[in-house]
Design a protein around this motif. Structure first.
Motif, PDB file in Angstrom:
ATOM      1  N   ASP A  76       0.823  -1.203   0.000  1.00  0.00           N
ATOM      2  CA  ASP A  76       0.000   0.000   0.000  1.00  0.00           C
ATOM      3  C   ASP A  76       0.863   1.260   0.000  1.00  0.00           C
ATOM      4  O   ASP A  76       0.573   2.229  -0.713  1.00  0.00           O
ATOM      5  CB  ASP A  76      -0.926   0.001   1.216  1.00  0.00           C
ATOM      6  N   ARG A  79       2.326   1.778  -3.453  1.00  0.00           N
ATOM      7  CA  ARG A  79       1.362   2.336  -4.402  1.00  0.00           C
ATOM      8  C   ARG A  79       1.133   3.818  -4.149  1.00  0.00           C
ATOM      9  O   ARG A  79       1.156   4.635  -5.079  1.00  0.00           O
ATOM     10  CB  ARG A  79       0.031   1.587  -4.306  1.00  0.00           C
ATOM     11  N   LEU A  80       0.915   4.189  -2.910  1.00  0.00           N
ATOM     12  CA  LEU A  80       0.608   5.587  -2.592  1.00  0.00           C
ATOM     13  C   LEU A  80       1.768   6.506  -2.938  1.00  0.00           C
ATOM     14  O   LEU A  80       1.589   7.563  -3.551  1.00  0.00           O
ATOM     15  CB  LEU A  80       0.255   5.714  -1.110  1.00  0.00           C
ATOM     16  N   ASP A  83       2.431   6.653  -6.773  1.00  0.00           N
ATOM     17  CA  ASP A  83       1.441   7.491  -7.448  1.00  0.00           C
ATOM     18  C   ASP A  83       1.732   8.973  -7.216  1.00  0.00           C
ATOM     19  O   ASP A  83       1.584   9.800  -8.124  1.00  0.00           O
ATOM     20  CB  ASP A  83       0.036   7.150  -6.960  1.00  0.00           C
ATOM     21  N   SER A 100      -6.516   3.358 -11.716  1.00  0.00           N
ATOM     22  CA  SER A 100      -5.664   3.369 -10.537  1.00  0.00           C
ATOM     23  C   SER A 100      -6.322   4.083  -9.363  1.00  0.00           C
ATOM     24  O   SER A 100      -5.902   3.905  -8.219  1.00  0.00           O
ATOM     25  CB  SER A 100      -4.331   4.048 -10.854  1.00  0.00           C
ATOM     26  N   SER A 101      -7.337   4.886  -9.628  1.00  0.00           N
ATOM     27  CA  SER A 101      -7.964   5.679  -8.567  1.00  0.00           C
ATOM     28  C   SER A 101      -8.568   4.802  -7.487  1.00  0.00           C
ATOM     29  O   SER A 101      -8.391   5.058  -6.297  1.00  0.00           O
ATOM     30  CB  SER A 101      -9.030   6.586  -9.164  1.00  0.00           C
ATOM     31  N   TYR A 104      -5.886   3.124  -5.443  1.00  0.00           N
ATOM     32  CA  TYR A 104      -5.251   4.147  -4.613  1.00  0.00           C
ATOM     33  C   TYR A 104      -6.107   4.445  -3.387  1.00  0.00           C
ATOM     34  O   TYR A 104      -5.606   4.512  -2.261  1.00  0.00           O
ATOM     35  CB  TYR A 104      -5.033   5.409  -5.441  1.00  0.00           C
TER      36      TYR A 104
END
Length: 241
Positions: A76, A79-80, A83, A100-101, A104
């Motif tokens: 996680d 990913r955060l 992005d 991806s939203s 996210y």
């Protein structure tokens, strides 16, 4: 900074503990990266090396159920932060934004949920010689230690200065995340001693490999050309005789 023992030397040079956790995975960014948190013992070792718990802290509750929870937090955070970095660099394609939203948002929700738990409480107690040393008020549980890393991720993601310092290693075989706190923001590698040195060695090999090719093509060798330039004209005349 590196720490640890056994088969791994843990690296803590990303600038944030949440990014150091990301680097422990098979997608952590370093060349030939593989899963480093491969068992409860390795996780306990990392928690101590990362100073999430003081050395010698009993972790009797740590078992195999902790591993998927730390790995999920690791994914996680990856990913955060990735992005955020892609957004800063303008690399997010419009067609991928909706896809991806949702992922996210779910990752953000999980990190926020973990950050809401209470981290282990610290205590100062007399050690050898009477000097105060850090310990914990109670044996830490999984939720408390996850909260420490999750809170660090929240602090990073909500700090504009820290977000602006996010970088990805420029090494040819590395994409490790780190914070660039160098003067002028000119740091290119996750570690000058690792990826920086690897790049310097590769550059030297390319340079030395090109010299024989240049000589074969008719260009004077570097060493010979330098020697001829340093010879005295009188010495060259003596050699001709």
């Amino acid at each position: 900074m590196a720490a640890g023992r056994g088969a791994y030397v843990w690296r803590f040079d990303s600038g944030r503990i949440c990014l150091d956790l990301v680097a422990t995975g098979p997608g952590g960014g370093t060349p030939r990266a593989r899963e480093q948190l491969e068992g409860p013992g390795r996780l306990a070792d990392w928690l101590t090396a990362a100073r999430l718990v003081p050395a010698g802290t009993a972790l009797t509750a740590l078992d195999a159920t902790w591993l998927p929870r730390f790995r999920e937090l690791r994914a996680d955070v990856d990913r955060l932060v990735s992005d955020q970095l892609d957004s800063l660099c303008g690399k997010v394609a419009q067609k991928d934004s909706q896809l991806s939203s949702l992922a996210y948002e779910k990752a953000l929700e999980r990190v926020n949920s973990l950050a809401a738990a209470a981290p282990p409480g610290p205590r100062a107690v007399p050690g050898e010689g009477g000097a105060l040393v850090r310990t914990l008020s109670a044996e830490p549980d999984c939720a408390g230690l996850l909260a420490v890393v999750a809170r660090d991720a929240v602090d990073l993601l909500t700090d504009p200065v820290a977000r602006g310092a996010l970088r990805r290693c420029a090494g040819a075989a590395c994409h490790r995340l780190y914070l660039d706190t160098s003067r002028g923001g000119r740091r290119r590698w996750c570690s000058g001693e690792v990826c920086g040195n690897r790049e310097r060695v590769a550059r030297h090999r390319r340079r030395t490999a090109s010299e024989p090719a240049a000589t074969a093509a008719g260009a004077p060798a570097t060493t010979g050309g330098r020697r001829a330039a340093q010879e005295d004209p009188g010495e060259r005349n003596m050699k001709r005789r």
